[in-house]
Design a protein around this motif. Structure first.
Motif, PDB file in Angstrom:
ATOM      1  N   THR A 181      -6.284 -34.826 -19.228  1.00  0.00           N
ATOM      2  CA  THR A 181      -6.408 -34.714 -17.774  1.00  0.00           C
ATOM      3  C   THR A 181      -7.803 -34.244 -17.386  1.00  0.00           C
ATOM      4  OG1 THR A 181      -5.431 -33.738 -15.783  1.00  0.00           O
ATOM      5  CG2 THR A 181      -5.565 -32.322 -17.726  1.00  0.00           C
ATOM      6  N   GLN A 182      -8.277 -34.713 -16.264  1.00  0.00           N
ATOM      7  CA  GLN A 182      -9.587 -34.291 -15.789  1.00  0.00           C
ATOM      8  C   GLN A 182      -9.543 -32.824 -15.362  1.00  0.00           C
ATOM      9  OE1 GLN A 182     -12.385 -35.797 -15.863  1.00  0.00           O
ATOM     10  NE2 GLN A 182     -12.028 -38.016 -15.878  1.00  0.00           N
ATOM     11  N   THR A 233      -9.192 -22.678 -14.870  1.00  0.00           N
ATOM     12  CA  THR A 233     -10.491 -22.975 -14.257  1.00  0.00           C
ATOM     13  C   THR A 233     -10.830 -24.438 -14.443  1.00  0.00           C
ATOM     14  OG1 THR A 233     -11.253 -20.722 -14.709  1.00  0.00           O
ATOM     15  CG2 THR A 233     -12.930 -22.373 -14.215  1.00  0.00           C
ATOM     16  N   SER A 234     -11.077 -25.127 -13.355  1.00  0.00           N
ATOM     17  CA  SER A 234     -11.428 -26.548 -13.424  1.00  0.00           C
ATOM     18  C   SER A 234     -12.799 -26.713 -14.086  1.00  0.00           C
ATOM     19  CB  SER A 234     -11.453 -27.148 -12.020  1.00  0.00           C
ATOM     20  OG  SER A 234     -11.892 -28.492 -12.058  1.00  0.00           O
ATOM     21  N   SER A 235     -12.852 -27.664 -15.015  1.00  0.00           N
ATOM     22  CA  SER A 235     -14.116 -27.887 -15.735  1.00  0.00           C
ATOM     23  C   SER A 235     -14.955 -28.998 -15.117  1.00  0.00           C
ATOM     24  CB  SER A 235     -13.828 -28.223 -17.196  1.00  0.00           C
ATOM     25  OG  SER A 235     -13.078 -29.427 -17.282  1.00  0.00           O
ATOM     26  N   TYR A 241      -9.625 -30.103  -8.078  1.00  0.00           N
ATOM     27  CA  TYR A 241     -10.346 -28.872  -7.756  1.00  0.00           C
ATOM     28  C   TYR A 241     -11.793 -29.000  -8.213  1.00  0.00           C
ATOM     29  CZ  TYR A 241      -5.561 -27.144  -7.341  1.00  0.00           C
ATOM     30  OH  TYR A 241      -4.240 -26.984  -6.984  1.00  0.00           O
ATOM     31  N   ALA A 242     -12.706 -28.519  -7.391  1.00  0.00           N
ATOM     32  CA  ALA A 242     -14.124 -28.579  -7.738  1.00  0.00           C
ATOM     33  C   ALA A 242     -14.394 -27.795  -9.020  1.00  0.00           C
ATOM     34  CB  ALA A 242     -14.959 -28.012  -6.589  1.00  0.00           C
ATOM     35  N   SER A 243     -15.402 -28.204  -9.742  1.00  0.00           N
ATOM     36  CA  SER A 243     -15.757 -27.535 -10.989  1.00  0.00           C
ATOM     37  C   SER A 243     -15.992 -26.045 -10.768  1.00  0.00           C
ATOM     38  CB  SER A 243     -17.026 -28.167 -11.568  1.00  0.00           C
ATOM     39  OG  SER A 243     -17.413 -27.517 -12.756  1.00  0.00           O
ATOM     40  N   GLY A 244     -15.380 -25.227 -11.614  1.00  0.00           N
ATOM     41  CA  GLY A 244     -15.512 -23.785 -11.506  1.00  0.00           C
ATOM     42  C   GLY A 244     -14.434 -23.118 -10.672  1.00  0.00           C
ATOM     43  N   GLY A 254       3.125 -31.294 -13.953  1.00  0.00           N
ATOM     44  CA  GLY A 254       2.948 -32.733 -14.042  1.00  0.00           C
ATOM     45  C   GLY A 254       1.464 -33.057 -14.007  1.00  0.00           C
ATOM     46  N   HIS A 255       1.107 -34.215 -14.537  1.00  0.00           N
ATOM     47  CA  HIS A 255      -0.299 -34.628 -14.546  1.00  0.00           C
ATOM     48  C   HIS A 255      -0.884 -34.589 -13.127  1.00  0.00           C
ATOM     49  CE1 HIS A 255      -3.411 -37.935 -15.848  1.00  0.00           C
ATOM     50  NE2 HIS A 255      -3.978 -36.764 -15.616  1.00  0.00           N
TER      51      HIS A 255
END
Length: 287
Positions: A181-182, A233-235, A241-244, A254-255
């Motif tokens: 997943t992103q 934390t989003s990478s 979600y924006a990075s960080g 769920g995905h």
């Protein structure tokens, strides 16, 4: 020269010797090595020799029983860690042959797994479970071929018969960093259900039970409740979600909770609350 008053009175001066204090000795129990309470010593002094020995033995037995009971309490507290047993997992060697395998870099690892993302593979549903290794091999070839990934993205795959397969390399017992997943591949595990589970499609019970058992085990290793929410934390900004950004997501998600997608399909998404409850039950959680 003047005399001291005491001498004038004809009295002798006496020098007082300092009294030597002897440390009090405590009677120790001959069996336990512990001090015997003073009231018990008084009682034993009134008993004949054999009766006193018997009383000491009974006292020691009571102390030992108390110690054992306390020990059982410690064990009970330690056992309440909510770790589920590891389910049977078919290794990569069952589906990845020499003709398909390609060179890849060493696996990457996180410190632990605190969340599970459930996917579907968007492949046909009417397969024979004996064909599952072939289907997984096909998915591997597509992800490492046209998509140029270094390995299959999912950490695990589950077929309609409830068989669990090892996906991404690195060891099923370890926190392998996936590519499922992103933005949220770190500290998570990706479990893919073989098939397409859009609205109205039946999701096999054996499949949901296997997903629950696998999630209960992996999350139990970090003492995570499958019904809880966790902070991740989003990478990268390709996720929701924006990075960080520190996002609050379901521990068994769920995905589509972390990425803009219809995966794992409306039918499988509708079963996630039930899967969470079963996973929690398998961890021994009753509340």
């Amino acid at each position: 020269m003047r005399e001291e008053p005491a001498l004038r009175a004809g009295r002798r001066l006496r020098t007082r010797r300092p009294r030597t204090r002897h440390p009090r000795t405590r009677r120790l129990h001959p069996l336990t090595g512990r001090p015997v309470p003073a009231p018990l010593l008084v009682l034993l002094g009134c008993l004949p020799g054999l009766a006193a020995v018997l009383a000491l033995v009974l006292c020691a037995s009571g102390v030992e029983r108390a110690d054992v009971a306390a020990g059982r309490g410690v064990v009970a507290r330690q056992a309440a860690s909510y770790q589920a047993p590891r389910p049977d997992i078919v290794p990569r060697s069952a589906w990845l042959d020499e003709d398909t395998r390609h060179a890849q870099p060493p696996p990457r690892y996180d410190d632990k797994v605190v969340a599970v993302f459930v996917h579907h593979t968007d492949s046909p549903n009417g397969y024979d479970c004996a064909d599952s290794p072939r289907i997984i091999r096909y998915l591997y070839a597509g992800q490492t071929g046209s998509r140029h990934w270094d390995d299959i993205g999912y950490n695990f795959l589950v077929d309609r018969c409830g068989t669990i397969y090892e996906g991404r390399a690195g060891g099923v017992d370890r926190a392998v960093t996936g590519a499922h997943t992103q933005g949220f591949n770190h500290r998570t595990t990706g479990i893919a259900a073989l098939g397409t589970f859009t609205a109205g499609v039946a999701v096999p019970k054996a499949m949901t039970e296997a997903i629950a058992a696998l999630a209960a085990w992996k999350l139990g290793l970090s003492h995570t409740d499958p019904r809880a929410e966790v902070r991740l934390t989003s990478s990268n900004s390709f996720s929701r979600y924006a990075s960080g950004t520190k996002a609050t997501l379901p521990a068994l998600a769920g995905h589509d909770d972390g990425y803009m997608t219809s995966c794992p399909g409306a039918a499988l998404t509708a079963r996630l609350p039930e899967i969470r409850q079963l996973a929690a039950h398998l961890q021994g959680r009753t509340t």
